[in-house]
Design a protein around this motif. Structure first.
Motif, PDB file in Angstrom:
ATOM      1  N   PRO A 163       0.829  -1.214   0.000  1.00  0.00           N
ATOM      2  CA  PRO A 163       0.000   0.000   0.000  1.00  0.00           C
ATOM      3  C   PRO A 163       0.861   1.260   0.000  1.00  0.00           C
ATOM      4  CG  PRO A 163      -0.217  -1.209   2.090  1.00  0.00           C
ATOM      5  CD  PRO A 163       0.736  -1.976   1.246  1.00  0.00           C
ATOM      6  N   MET A 164       0.336   2.307  -0.631  1.00  0.00           N
ATOM      7  CA  MET A 164       1.137   3.522  -0.764  1.00  0.00           C
ATOM      8  C   MET A 164       1.509   4.096   0.598  1.00  0.00           C
ATOM      9  SD  MET A 164       2.564   5.394  -3.150  1.00  0.00           S
ATOM     10  CE  MET A 164       3.770   6.714  -2.820  1.00  0.00           C
ATOM     11  N   HIS A 165       0.596   4.048   1.547  1.00  0.00           N
ATOM     12  CA  HIS A 165       0.957   4.671   2.831  1.00  0.00           C
ATOM     13  C   HIS A 165       2.094   3.902   3.514  1.00  0.00           C
ATOM     14  CE1 HIS A 165      -0.956   1.755   5.542  1.00  0.00           C
ATOM     15  NE2 HIS A 165      -1.909   1.666   4.641  1.00  0.00           N
ATOM     16  N   ALA A 166       2.172   2.602   3.259  1.00  0.00           N
ATOM     17  CA  ALA A 166       3.290   1.838   3.819  1.00  0.00           C
ATOM     18  C   ALA A 166       4.593   2.232   3.156  1.00  0.00           C
ATOM     19  CB  ALA A 166       3.039   0.339   3.648  1.00  0.00           C
ATOM     20  N   LEU A 167       4.529   2.495   1.831  1.00  0.00           N
ATOM     21  CA  LEU A 167       5.730   2.926   1.132  1.00  0.00           C
ATOM     22  C   LEU A 167       6.177   4.293   1.652  1.00  0.00           C
ATOM     23  CD1 LEU A 167       4.676   1.815  -2.451  1.00  0.00           C
ATOM     24  CD2 LEU A 167       6.404   0.737  -1.016  1.00  0.00           C
ATOM     25  N   LEU A 168       5.214   5.145   1.969  1.00  0.00           N
ATOM     26  CA  LEU A 168       5.561   6.443   2.544  1.00  0.00           C
ATOM     27  C   LEU A 168       6.116   6.267   3.963  1.00  0.00           C
ATOM     28  CD1 LEU A 168       2.481   8.561   1.391  1.00  0.00           C
ATOM     29  CD2 LEU A 168       4.811   8.676   0.492  1.00  0.00           C
TER      30      LEU A 168
ATOM     31  N   LYS B 288      -1.571  13.187   2.466  1.00  0.00           N
ATOM     32  CA  LYS B 288      -1.418  14.240   1.462  1.00  0.00           C
ATOM     33  C   LYS B 288      -0.090  14.953   1.649  1.00  0.00           C
ATOM     34  CE  LYS B 288      -4.696  17.217   0.690  1.00  0.00           C
ATOM     35  NZ  LYS B 288      -5.890  18.100   0.828  1.00  0.00           N
ATOM     36  N   GLU B 289       0.179  15.322   2.892  1.00  0.00           N
ATOM     37  CA  GLU B 289       1.446  16.012   3.156  1.00  0.00           C
ATOM     38  C   GLU B 289       2.635  15.144   2.793  1.00  0.00           C
ATOM     39  OE1 GLU B 289       0.012  19.248   3.463  1.00  0.00           O
ATOM     40  OE2 GLU B 289       2.167  19.163   3.882  1.00  0.00           O
ATOM     41  N   ARG B 290       2.544  13.887   3.191  1.00  0.00           N
ATOM     42  CA  ARG B 290       3.676  13.002   2.912  1.00  0.00           C
ATOM     43  C   ARG B 290       3.815  12.729   1.421  1.00  0.00           C
ATOM     44  NH1 ARG B 290       4.048   8.024   6.762  1.00  0.00           N
ATOM     45  NH2 ARG B 290       2.104   7.513   5.716  1.00  0.00           N
ATOM     46  N   MET B 291       2.693  12.609   0.723  1.00  0.00           N
ATOM     47  CA  MET B 291       2.764  12.412  -0.735  1.00  0.00           C
ATOM     48  C   MET B 291       3.427  13.615  -1.390  1.00  0.00           C
ATOM     49  SD  MET B 291       1.803   9.630  -2.215  1.00  0.00           S
ATOM     50  CE  MET B 291       1.646  10.195  -3.921  1.00  0.00           C
ATOM     51  N   LEU B 292       3.053  14.814  -0.943  1.00  0.00           N
ATOM     52  CA  LEU B 292       3.634  15.999  -1.561  1.00  0.00           C
ATOM     53  C   LEU B 292       5.145  16.037  -1.333  1.00  0.00           C
ATOM     54  CD1 LEU B 292       0.874  18.613  -0.679  1.00  0.00           C
ATOM     55  CD2 LEU B 292       1.534  17.869  -2.973  1.00  0.00           C
ATOM     56  N   THR B 293       5.555  15.768  -0.116  1.00  0.00           N
ATOM     57  CA  THR B 293       6.984  15.755   0.180  1.00  0.00           C
ATOM     58  C   THR B 293       7.691  14.703  -0.668  1.00  0.00           C
ATOM     59  OG1 THR B 293       6.484  16.373   2.450  1.00  0.00           O
ATOM     60  CG2 THR B 293       8.695  15.483   2.018  1.00  0.00           C
ATOM     61  N   PHE B 294       7.062  13.555  -0.745  1.00  0.00           N
ATOM     62  CA  PHE B 294       7.624  12.476  -1.558  1.00  0.00           C
ATOM     63  C   PHE B 294       7.685  12.881  -3.034  1.00  0.00           C
ATOM     64  CE2 PHE B 294       8.189   8.624  -3.743  1.00  0.00           C
ATOM     65  CZ  PHE B 294       7.158   8.479  -4.658  1.00  0.00           C
ATOM     66  N   LEU B 295       6.603  13.469  -3.570  1.00  0.00           N
ATOM     67  CA  LEU B 295       6.573  13.806  -4.994  1.00  0.00           C
ATOM     68  C   LEU B 295       7.630  14.839  -5.348  1.00  0.00           C
ATOM     69  CD1 LEU B 295       2.717  13.866  -5.603  1.00  0.00           C
ATOM     70  CD2 LEU B 295       4.369  12.301  -6.659  1.00  0.00           C
ATOM     71  N   ARG B 296       7.907  15.699  -4.421  1.00  0.00           N
ATOM     72  CA  ARG B 296       8.920  16.712  -4.694  1.00  0.00           C
ATOM     73  C   ARG B 296      10.286  16.065  -4.928  1.00  0.00           C
ATOM     74  NH1 ARG B 296       8.231  21.787  -1.253  1.00  0.00           N
ATOM     75  NH2 ARG B 296       8.724  20.326   0.418  1.00  0.00           N
ATOM     76  N   GLU B 297      10.581  15.039  -4.146  1.00  0.00           N
ATOM     77  CA  GLU B 297      11.845  14.319  -4.363  1.00  0.00           C
ATOM     78  C   GLU B 297      11.753  13.418  -5.584  1.00  0.00           C
ATOM     79  OE1 GLU B 297      12.550  13.392   0.304  1.00  0.00           O
ATOM     80  OE2 GLU B 297      13.912  12.382  -1.101  1.00  0.00           O
ATOM     81  N   TYR B 298      10.638  12.711  -5.689  1.00  0.00           N
ATOM     82  CA  TYR B 298      10.460  11.712  -6.749  1.00  0.00           C
ATOM     83  C   TYR B 298      10.592  12.350  -8.129  1.00  0.00           C
ATOM     84  CZ  TYR B 298       8.034   7.720  -9.041  1.00  0.00           C
ATOM     85  OH  TYR B 298       7.681   6.651  -9.820  1.00  0.00           O
ATOM     86  N   GLY B 299       9.977  13.537  -8.281  1.00  0.00           N
ATOM     87  CA  GLY B 299       9.986  14.209  -9.568  1.00  0.00           C
ATOM     88  C   GLY B 299      11.021  15.310  -9.669  1.00  0.00           C
ATOM     89  N   ASP B 300      11.785  15.517  -8.599  1.00  0.00           N
ATOM     90  CA  ASP B 300      12.772  16.601  -8.551  1.00  0.00           C
ATOM     91  C   ASP B 300      12.090  17.936  -8.848  1.00  0.00           C
ATOM     92  OD1 ASP B 300      16.133  17.136  -9.970  1.00  0.00           O
ATOM     93  OD2 ASP B 300      15.261  17.614  -8.012  1.00  0.00           O
ATOM     94  N   LEU B 301      11.029  18.206  -8.092  1.00  0.00           N
ATOM     95  CA  LEU B 301      10.244  19.419  -8.296  1.00  0.00           C
ATOM     96  C   LEU B 301      10.850  20.588  -7.526  1.00  0.00           C
ATOM     97  CD1 LEU B 301       6.652  17.885  -7.823  1.00  0.00           C
ATOM     98  CD2 LEU B 301       8.004  18.070  -9.929  1.00  0.00           C
ATOM     99  N   SER B 302      10.433  21.777  -7.923  1.00  0.00           N
ATOM    100  CA  SER B 302      10.858  22.977  -7.199  1.00  0.00           C
ATOM    101  C   SER B 302      10.158  23.018  -5.848  1.00  0.00           C
ATOM    102  CB  SER B 302      10.479  24.216  -8.011  1.00  0.00           C
ATOM    103  OG  SER B 302       9.053  24.346  -8.041  1.00  0.00           O
ATOM    104  N   HIS B 303      10.519  24.009  -5.068  1.00  0.00           N
ATOM    105  CA  HIS B 303       9.923  24.130  -3.734  1.00  0.00           C
ATOM    106  C   HIS B 303       8.404  24.240  -3.811  1.00  0.00           C
ATOM    107  CE1 HIS B 303       9.779  25.004   0.529  1.00  0.00           C
ATOM    108  NE2 HIS B 303       8.930  25.981   0.255  1.00  0.00           N
ATOM    109  N   ASP B 304       7.933  24.893  -4.889  1.00  0.00           N
ATOM    110  CA  ASP B 304       6.479  25.041  -5.032  1.00  0.00           C
ATOM    111  C   ASP B 304       5.885  23.999  -5.987  1.00  0.00           C
ATOM    112  OD1 ASP B 304       6.713  28.078  -7.133  1.00  0.00           O
ATOM    113  OD2 ASP B 304       7.982  26.309  -6.953  1.00  0.00           O
ATOM    114  N   PHE B 305       6.512  22.843  -6.006  1.00  0.00           N
ATOM    115  CA  PHE B 305       5.963  21.650  -6.677  1.00  0.00           C
ATOM    116  C   PHE B 305       5.817  21.789  -8.182  1.00  0.00           C
ATOM    117  CE2 PHE B 305       5.359  19.625  -2.724  1.00  0.00           C
ATOM    118  CZ  PHE B 305       4.874  20.582  -1.837  1.00  0.00           C
TER     119      PHE B 305
END
Lengths: 530, 530
Positions: A244-249, B199-216
């Motif tokens: 599950p995604m939350h586990a990966l997080l 949501k917060e953790r996904m955003l933090t993760f996506l920023r690293e995963y996609g190498d996004l700027s500070h404002d995603f």
């Protein structure tokens, strides 16, 4: 009026190095327009006409300087404090002694043929300067497998603490991300951002990208592995259940896992067959007695006419003084801080502030259980433990034993691993990490060796702590006739390629000075870049 | 009452092969619980007690059958139509002649040491049966670089038709996907699907995963390459500009690019050093005169007592008849369709319906411009052209010349490449594709060779067209005493591992029959799996 060659070249130099030169050469059509370095073009072959150069330190930058300047007619002397060259390019084998600054000593007793590169362990295919020297010096290279999907990830917060295969994390994550984005698109959330045609195409793409079901759900993918593997019976193979995604997080393993996407870690990677130190050894063979070993620099003085270096010849106990027209200083900053030198105040300030990371590795000799029992051939496993990395060898695959790295700390300071007070505790943490990934196999690990660069004499650190390069910008320019070279003066800190490029910069700067002393021929653009 | 061993094993066999056996053995703790095959455990070592077996065809399944049955005390004869074994495992070198069924002939004149595997070219590390045989037969293996980020992608709809590096496509895509998902999350589009913590953790993760700027936002990533590469001057490196997402969708290159994520294409991959045919050659050496070469099977008859096979000895012109207790038939279906055999009607029907793909490769000898000028070492480039794939060699990197594959069609039928009517046109398309990727280098390609498996005698096809296995399910069971083995009877069609597993299935089925003839000892579970 024709621009003089000197003025032209000075302007290029002033533009600040390779960025400008690269763009310029691209415009002249001299380089393929690709996003990688083509640095061999950047060493200007300016004849030395017998000018003398003393090179301090036989790291990669010092060796390349001595090698190339020698070929250009400069008369070089390289002073190396140790009885070997290479600096942090150091390969430990049977019979090698590791001595720390605090007196702690380890002896390597591994089998013949086994070795560990305790400094650099990778040569990216895009590091074309270093690869160029490997070709030129006939150093045999083999693939260094930096990414292997059979490697493992371990977090106490994932899968009950049992390790999972890297392929599951990579591919399940992509499945979840794709499903969530497809869901958003289908909800109309991105109607302002995507045309309706692009929406359709994105959905079709996401279904393939994430291996989604027909209705855009992620139900698992066989890219991640199998519950029922493909066999030769009637049963269809079945993909492993998705994490599950939350586990990966929760697992918080991404910092490690995303390392493989850094451009310098992307396939295809190489290593010399038999040890990274084949590179400095090959340079040393070419340089012969240009190199003075066990020459411990004590004092540096310079003026507008040249540089005077005093060193202790550790073999004889004698103090020796050498004068040269120019000096290339390839001594790491923590060591340079201890040398009596008459640098300019702003230079002295930068050197004094140069902080280095205490990077370290622990390596074990073992039966290759990772190959025989786990199908792991090269690559890196990651953990959320004091020891965060286990690195499997690409050397001598399929042989009975090999050297496995349990622990590669970029910087021990302020980390749980660094907080372990004794070497025994660190080695124990290393064994525990490998045991966590490979239950039952921790006991197969033997003959551990621990190298902490912060404790290695004449290194006193792994690499410059501040990678941005801004803190040492002053050192990209000489102090009078002293030029500073080393990976720390490049944007590739920690890489041999950075050391090589810095050597080219220093040599090019010296070349400009040498040319100033010659009569001034009219400038032609083709000659300028020869 | 103790379950008899025979009954127990029959039940396992009836469960349909390895899926059930695997789960069962996992439950017994005999296998690590991992999503990969561990097939060596699945060959039951039932003594043959002199039972005779005639094996038709020396492909991988036939060779493994002869090898293992021989070691178990069966008396085997393997009939091979060609003067070599290996089937589609075929390595072409200097001096080899390629003859098509229509008489078209090509002679290989490549330099000594250069070769091309025209059949299987990869051994995944998870194909443990085949890797096990490589270990056992001392076949040296080297890494086959299946994924290299310096490889190229070319579509007329992308970048003005100029090739782009694979790393750009991979990493820019991930950046765009991450940005779009972050945008959706920030808009609240997934508030029903994610907790606010996630949501917060996904955003933090996506920023690293996609190498996004500070404002995603995705503004480019140096994972994709550089506009200003990292050098040793003052300029900071700058990431290459991102390709726009709609252009990446336009390019329609994903079908090729996503191939590398298939589990059987994931690192670490291997190939024998010097050619894939080292495998059949090693088996042949072990088997000696068990193998009868140039034995062209003409007729097959069977009854409840055994099998009678008639073949033409092509060396002498004589017709020879051989009888055996059992038969393992490893002949490809298109060839089997031409043989006079008294199969049961339902078996005959399945064989007659078996359609095979006309898969093909074209290979050239050339200076290694892809290494020297493009930093490409192994790996695959993709195009949207009649020729869709260019595959770079992992063999003999850094040597002056090598063999580059321009064109690897899974199935020529009904494709633009297949529609090219002549061999010359296909070879021309191959050169054009390489020229598109590497402008100016098409002219360096020499000595092309084209192998279309649909035109190779005794093959008449690359592999079964219907991969699901359902169409040939009847052939997973014997027809009387005739057992059908080959990759096409497995869920790993097209892989040597599938052939190996199918051989194990056939051998296990024969083992059950042989045991039925013996007195019936009481059953114990530990003995059952020995």
């Amino acid at each position: 009026m024709a621009v003089t060659r000197r003025a032209f070249l000075t302007r290029i130099g002033q533009l600040g190095g390779y960025g400008a030169a690269f763009t310029f050469m691209q415009q002249l059509g001299l380089l393929p327009a690709m996003g990688v370095t083509h640095e061999q073009a950047k060493l200007r072959k300016v004849p030395g006409n017998g000018a003398t150069v003393v090179i301090l330190g036989g790291g990669i930058a010092g060796l390349i300087s001595a090698y190339e300047l020698g070929r250009l007619g400069y008369r070089c002397t390289l002073l190396e404090a140790r009885d070997r060259v290479g600096g942090r390019n150091w390969t430990v084998r049977r019979g090698v002694k590791i001595e720390f600054t605090d007196g702690f000593t380890q002896n390597c007793e591994w089998e013949e043929g086994n070795y560990q590169n305790f400094g650099p362990g990778r040569l990216p295919s895009i590091h074309t300067t270093m690869l160029g020297y490997c070709r030129e010096l006939n150093i045999p290279l083999e693939v260094e497998v930096n990414t292997s999907r059979c490697t493992l990830l371990q977090s106490d917060k994932l899968n009950g603490g049992a390790a999972v295969e890297q392929r599951r994390m990579i591919n399940d994550t992509r499945g979840h991300v794709s499903e969530l984005l497809a869901k958003s698109i289908n909800k109309g959330a991105l109607d302002q951002d995507l045309t309706s045609e692009d929406k359709e195409r994105m959905l079709t793409f996401l279904r393939e990208y994430g291996d989604l079901s027909h209705d855009f759900l992620f139900k698992g993918t066989d890219r991640s592995g199998f519950k029922i593997p493909p066999g030769a019976g009637k049963e269809d193979p079945t993909a492993i259940d998705p994490l599950p995604m939350h586990a990966l997080l929760d697992a918080d393993l991404w910092q490690g896992l995303l390392s493989e996407d850094a451009i310098d870690w992307q396939a295809t990677m190489f290593q010399p067959v038999g040890g990274m130190d084949l590179i400095p050894k090959a340079f040393a063979k070419q340089l012969g007695d240009v190199i003075r070993y066990q020459a411990d620099v004590q004092k540096i003085r310079h003026d507008h006419e040249g540089v005077t270096v005093t060193y202790l010849d550790c073999k004889t106990g004698q103090t020796v003084t050498i004068k040269a027209d120019y000096c290339i200083c390839n001594i790491p900053l923590p060591v340079l801080q201890t040398i009596d030198a008459d640098f300019a105040p702003d230079v002295r300030e930068v050197i004094a502030a140069g902080a280095y990371d205490s990077s370290s590795k622990i390596a074990w000799e073992s039966r290759r259980f990772w190959e025989q029992d786990y199908n792991i051939y090269g690559g890196i496993s990651y953990l959320r433990q004091p020891v965060e990395i286990v690195w499997y060898p690409s050397a001598r695959m399929f042989t009975p034993t090999g050297i496995i790295v349990g622990g590669y700390a970029d910087n021990e300071s302020g980390t749980p691993f660094g907080d372990l007070r004794t070497v025994e505790a660190k080695i124990s943490a290393s064994r525990q990490a490998i045991e966590l990934l490979h239950p039952g196999h921790g006991k197969e690990l033997t003959r551990p060796l621990y190298v902490n660069w912060g404790k290695i004499p004449y290194a006193l650190g792994g690499w410059l702590s501040d990678y941005s390069g801004k803190s040492i910008q002053r050192l990209l320019e000489p102090d009078g006739r002293i030029y500073f070279a080393g990976d720390y003066t490049s944007h590739l800190s920690g890489w041999q390629e950075g050391a090589a490029l810095s050597a080219y910069r220093s040599m090019n700067q010296i070349g400009i000075e040498v040319e100033k002393k010659r009569p001034d021929p009219p400038f032609s653009s083709s000659a300028a870049l020869s």
